[in-house]
Design an enzyme around this catalytic site. Structure first.
Site, PDB file in Angstrom:
ATOM      1  N   SER A  54       1.227  -7.168  -0.649  1.00 57.09           N
ATOM      2  CA  SER A  54       1.712  -7.936   0.488  1.00 57.09           C
ATOM      3  C   SER A  54       1.317  -9.416   0.459  1.00 57.09           C
ATOM      4  O   SER A  54       2.151 -10.275   0.769  1.00 57.09           O
ATOM      5  CB  SER A  54       1.239  -7.283   1.788  1.00 57.09           C
ATOM      6  OG  SER A  54       1.884  -7.797   2.901  1.00 57.09           O
ATOM      7  N   ASP A 112       0.121  -6.551   5.217  1.00 56.50           N
ATOM      8  CA  ASP A 112      -0.521  -7.839   5.511  1.00 56.50           C
ATOM      9  C   ASP A 112       0.475  -8.902   5.956  1.00 56.50           C
ATOM     10  O   ASP A 112       0.162  -9.727   6.817  1.00 56.50           O
ATOM     11  CB  ASP A 112      -1.301  -8.344   4.295  1.00 56.50           C
ATOM     12  CG  ASP A 112      -2.593  -7.592   4.062  1.00 56.50           C
ATOM     13  OD1 ASP A 112      -2.967  -6.768   4.921  1.00 56.50           O
ATOM     14  OD2 ASP A 112      -3.235  -7.819   3.017  1.00 56.50           O
ATOM     15  N   THR A 129       0.813  -1.211   0.000  1.00 55.70           N
ATOM     16  CA  THR A 129       0.000   0.000   0.000  1.00 55.70           C
ATOM     17  C   THR A 129       0.849   1.265   0.000  1.00 55.70           C
ATOM     18  O   THR A 129       0.467   2.277  -0.595  1.00 55.70           O
ATOM     19  CB  THR A 129      -0.939   0.006   1.228  1.00 55.70           C
ATOM     20  OG1 THR A 129      -1.803  -1.133   1.147  1.00 55.70           O
ATOM     21  CG2 THR A 129      -1.785   1.262   1.286  1.00 55.70           C
TER      22      THR A 129
END
Length: 323
Positions: A55, A89, A12
């Site tokens: 991720s 993540d 992100t």
């Protein structure tokens, strides 16, 4: 100026919102690159674009690649520290993988973002700045791999993502951060008490992770037993207990000399062999099940995977989890 190498892997922190679709997506270029000049007053920054992966696309193979990149850079030049930008993540898993496999005392910092680069209140550049400052700090030397997010410094072993969207998602339940970042200083208030490493050159083992639940059937464990896994981690109930229905599967795995590691699915407290009923932790210990104290399921899985992959082949499964 001390040299800090920033290794980008995607996530992100390097994505943007497509306002037509509303989806957060990777772009053709990394938006962080245009921000690096703003950080040059803190360190001599060199960038490496290792990956541009969301991720969930990260695997232990990419983690091993990052380890090799860091070791190559350390062998070729004098480096004060490393910063790895990463999706949140699986950030904690990459951090712990590197913590278990890199022997250098040079600071290695992972950071990320919960808001993409063109969202209002984007946190990526600020977290990157904080990570560079910590990587450049003398106090960060010999503290293992660290995670820096939201003005806090956490150890790779204890940190975990606790919220799906909150910017303060990374916490260390039961332990807390080991340091704080202010506008003018880096404050460490305690240090890890031990640091173990393994010599890993290849990842070729298979370790399963299963969450235990009420009414669990034995078929999942039999699938592991029948499909060439090298180990299994169970996220057990409470202090480390399982339903009696899966005990025959555990025995089958033990008969096949497939190591079983037990953690608790609770994120506070540690798994320990207390209860003596069928499926209780004491019974499981007597069967040969290993207990991983203070590790989450995903980190216990990585530790078992790494320990079994150690090129020296000197660690038995029980030795891997003796601490």
């Amino acid at each position: 100026m001390k040299k800090v190498i920033v290794i980008h892997t995607g996530g992100t922190i390097s994505m943007h919102v497509n306002f037509e679709s509303g989806a957060v997506v990777p772009g053709d270029s990394n938006p962080l690159t245009s921000e690096i000049d703003k950080l040059m007053e803190y360190a001599d920054i060199h960038e490496i674009e290792a990956f541009n992966y969301p991720s969930p696309h990260m695997t232990p193979i990419e983690m091993l690649t990052l380890k090799n990149i860091i070791e190559q850079q350390l062998a070729e030049k004098e480096v004060a520290g490393f910063v790895i930008t990463h999706g949140t993540d699986t950030l904690e898993e990459t951090a712990y993988f590197l913590d278990l496999t890199i022997k250098s005392n040079v600071p290695i910092i992972l950071t990320g973002a919960m808001r993409s680069s063109n969202e209002i209140g984007a946190d990526g550049v600020y977290n990157l700045l904080s990570a560079v400052r910590v990587a450049n700090s003398q106090q960060a030397i010999d503290k293992g791999v660290l995670v820096v997010m939201n003005d806090e410094i956490h150890t790779a072993q204890n940190v975990t993502k606790t919220s799906t969207s909150n910017v303060s998602t990374f916490q260390s339940p039961q332990y807390g951060p080991i340091g704080l970042i202010t506008k003018t200083a880096i404050h460490f208030h305690h240090s890890p008490i031990r640091h173990e490493t393994y010599d890993v050159k290849d990842i070729n083992k298979r370790v399963a992770l299963l969450k235990v639940y009420a009414g669990m059937d034995v078929d999942l464990l039999m699938h592991v037993a029948n499909n060439n896994y090298d180990g299994v981690v169970l996220e057990g109930l409470g202090q480390g207990n399982v339903p009696p229905a899966i005990v025959p599967g555990i025995q089958q795995l033990m008969n096949q000399h497939i190591p079983i590691v037990l953690v608790s699915r609770c994120y506070n407290g540690i798994a320990q062999p207390v209860y003596g009923y069928e499926g209780g932790g004491k019974m499981l210990e007597d069967m040969g099940v290993l207990f991983a104290h203070g590790l989450s399921g995903q980190k216990a899985r990585l530790k078992l995977l790494i320990g079994l992959s150690d090129s020296r082949m000197t660690h038995t499964p029980s030795a891997i989890f003796e601490h």
